[in-house]
Design a protein around this motif. Structure first.
Motif, PDB file in Angstrom:
ATOM      1  N   ARG A 152       0.828  -1.206   0.000  1.00  8.94           N
ATOM      2  CA  ARG A 152       0.000   0.000   0.000  1.00  8.94           C
ATOM      3  C   ARG A 152       0.865   1.261   0.000  1.00  8.94           C
ATOM      4  O   ARG A 152       0.481   2.286  -0.558  1.00  8.94           O
ATOM      5  CB  ARG A 152      -0.925   0.007   1.220  1.00  8.94           C
ATOM      6  N   LEU A 182      -0.389   4.990  -0.111  1.00  9.56           N
ATOM      7  CA  LEU A 182      -1.480   4.837   0.845  1.00  9.56           C
ATOM      8  C   LEU A 182      -0.923   4.659   2.252  1.00  9.56           C
ATOM      9  O   LEU A 182      -0.058   3.828   2.491  1.00  9.56           O
ATOM     10  CB  LEU A 182      -2.357   3.639   0.465  1.00  9.56           C
ATOM     11  N   ASN A 199     -10.432   1.285   4.605  1.00  7.28           N
ATOM     12  CA  ASN A 199     -11.484   1.535   3.618  1.00  7.28           C
ATOM     13  C   ASN A 199     -12.591   0.500   3.704  1.00  7.28           C
ATOM     14  O   ASN A 199     -13.771   0.821   3.591  1.00  7.28           O
ATOM     15  CB  ASN A 199     -10.895   1.539   2.207  1.00  7.28           C
ATOM     16  N   GLU A 215     -16.489  -0.355  -1.393  1.00  9.60           N
ATOM     17  CA  GLU A 215     -15.139   0.118  -1.095  1.00  9.60           C
ATOM     18  C   GLU A 215     -14.673   1.113  -2.158  1.00  9.60           C
ATOM     19  O   GLU A 215     -13.952   2.067  -1.864  1.00  9.60           O
ATOM     20  CB  GLU A 215     -14.183  -1.062  -1.002  1.00  9.60           C
ATOM     21  N   LYS A 216     -15.083   0.915  -3.413  1.00 14.20           N
ATOM     22  CA  LYS A 216     -14.711   1.847  -4.472  1.00 14.20           C
ATOM     23  C   LYS A 216     -15.279   3.232  -4.199  1.00 14.20           C
ATOM     24  O   LYS A 216     -14.611   4.248  -4.415  1.00 14.20           O
ATOM     25  CB  LYS A 216     -15.218   1.324  -5.818  1.00 14.20           C
ATOM     26  N   LYS A 238     -13.212   4.930  -1.587  1.00 14.17           N
ATOM     27  CA  LYS A 238     -11.954   5.425  -2.159  1.00 14.17           C
ATOM     28  C   LYS A 238     -12.179   6.723  -2.924  1.00 14.17           C
ATOM     29  O   LYS A 238     -11.363   7.654  -2.850  1.00 14.17           O
ATOM     30  CB  LYS A 238     -11.349   4.368  -3.087  1.00 14.17           C
ATOM     31  N   ASN A 277     -10.464  10.355  -2.135  1.00 15.55           N
ATOM     32  CA  ASN A 277      -9.782  11.167  -3.149  1.00 15.55           C
ATOM     33  C   ASN A 277     -10.292  12.599  -3.133  1.00 15.55           C
ATOM     34  O   ASN A 277      -9.522  13.563  -3.191  1.00 15.55           O
ATOM     35  CB  ASN A 277      -9.982  10.560  -4.539  1.00 15.55           C
ATOM     36  N   ARG A 335      -3.444  10.242   3.843  1.00 14.55           N
ATOM     37  CA  ARG A 335      -4.468  10.147   4.878  1.00 14.55           C
ATOM     38  C   ARG A 335      -4.010  10.777   6.193  1.00 14.55           C
ATOM     39  O   ARG A 335      -4.813  11.387   6.909  1.00 14.55           O
ATOM     40  CB  ARG A 335      -4.843   8.677   5.098  1.00 14.55           C
ATOM     41  N   GLU A 347      -6.224   7.094  -4.161  1.00 14.97           N
ATOM     42  CA  GLU A 347      -6.618   5.765  -3.729  1.00 14.97           C
ATOM     43  C   GLU A 347      -6.620   4.811  -4.925  1.00 14.97           C
ATOM     44  O   GLU A 347      -7.219   5.102  -5.944  1.00 14.97           O
ATOM     45  CB  GLU A 347      -8.024   5.812  -3.118  1.00 14.97           C
ATOM     46  N   ARG A 348      -5.922   3.732  -4.780  1.00 15.35           N
ATOM     47  CA  ARG A 348      -5.885   2.723  -5.831  1.00 15.35           C
ATOM     48  C   ARG A 348      -6.401   1.395  -5.292  1.00 15.35           C
ATOM     49  O   ARG A 348      -6.498   1.190  -4.081  1.00 15.35           O
ATOM     50  CB  ARG A 348      -4.463   2.541  -6.343  1.00 15.35           C
ATOM     51  N   SER A 349      -6.707   0.500  -6.188  1.00 16.52           N
ATOM     52  CA  SER A 349      -7.176  -0.807  -5.770  1.00 16.52           C
ATOM     53  C   SER A 349      -6.067  -1.480  -4.994  1.00 16.52           C
ATOM     54  O   SER A 349      -4.906  -1.452  -5.376  1.00 16.52           O
ATOM     55  CB  SER A 349      -7.553  -1.670  -6.971  1.00 16.52           C
ATOM     56  N   ARG A 350      -6.430  -2.120  -3.902  1.00 13.99           N
ATOM     57  CA  ARG A 350      -5.431  -2.800  -3.102  1.00 13.99           C
ATOM     58  C   ARG A 350      -4.941  -4.005  -3.814  1.00 13.99           C
ATOM     59  O   ARG A 350      -5.702  -4.690  -4.484  1.00 13.99           O
ATOM     60  CB  ARG A 350      -6.042  -3.215  -1.757  1.00 13.99           C
TER      61      ARG A 350
END
Length: 241
Positions: free
Chosen positions: A123, A128, A178, A189-190, A193, A197, A208, A237-240
């Motif tokens: 992350r 993140l 998240n 969750e999207k 995020k 942002n 954060r 924020e990106r996909s984990r």
């Protein structure tokens, strides 16, 4: 000690004066093919030298080390790479200082599992923030001790947040992930995020931790420190992994 970075793995520099700890961290990170330890250092001076040579994606940085400690080189290291503090202390002053100096996260030994360590490093690569539970409690305790509780937003940036963004920010400030925020607010969750942002943009925060400090009213700048340009490097924020 320098290794070669294979493929597109995330390059990690381990900085700790204890060779056994370095060996343990190297072994743990070596279990994930997405990570590659590119070097090791035993003090802050050596860490800065290697970071300037290697430009690792993430630096795992201890604090208490001989000659030059971690906090002393955190700011210049953070200008090169993402820095995760990995130390045995959860002293509130140390945690707060690390986050103000540019750390992307703070992990307390004994307070995270091997999987959580790998997740925190992955992350940290895209920016993140990640704090282990003791570090989160320490910094919130520190902030709440030094700052009166805000009963209503006090500046234009916070006024610009929507009702939902304020709900999300309240939960971020409590240290929730998240996925937990999504569960608490019954959102995907999207969506969470996306809200984060937007919050980062409105608060002009790069991560954060900065947003948390701003939300709690503790983002006071030392007059001797040059203003930080927040128009670049903003956390997205990106996909984990």
């Amino acid at each position: 000690m320098i290794d070669h970075l294979p493929g597109k793995s995330l390059g990690v520099l381990i900085v700790d004066d204890n060779a056994v700890v370095r060996m343990g961290l190297r072994a743990l990170l070596g279990t994930d093919p997405r990570l590659a330890v590119v070097g090791e250092a035993g003090n802050g001076r050596a860490a800065l030298h290697l970071a300037q040579q290697l430009h690792p994606d993430v630096i795992l940085l201890d604090n208490r080390m001989p000659h030059v400690d971690g906090l002393s080189v955190l700011r210049p290291l953070a200008a090169i790479s993402r820095v995760l503090m990995t130390t045995y202390t959860h002293d509130p002053v140390t945690v707060e200082s690390a986050m103000r100096l540019g750390a992307s996260g703070f992990l307390v030994h004994g307070d995270f599992t091997p999987d959580e360590l790998i997740r925190a490093v992955l992350r940290a690569g895209p920016g993140l923030a990640h704090l282990s539970p003791q570090a989160t409690s320490a910094i919130l305790s520190r902030l709440h001790t030094n700052v009166p509780v805000r009963t209503a937003p006090q500046n234009r940036q916070i006024d610009a947040l929507t009702r939902r963004e304020r709900e999300v920010m309240n939960l971020v400030a409590q240290g929730l992930s998240n996925s937990r925020i999504a569960s608490r607010l019954v959102l995907s969750e999207k969506t969470v995020k996306n809200h984060i942002n937007h919050i980062l943009g409105k608060l002009q925060a790069s991560n954060r931790a900065e947003a948390m400090a701003h939300w709690l009213g503790t983002d006071r700048q030392d007059n001797r420190t040059e203003p930080r340009d927040v128009t670049t490097g903003r956390e997205r924020e990106r996909s984990r992994p």
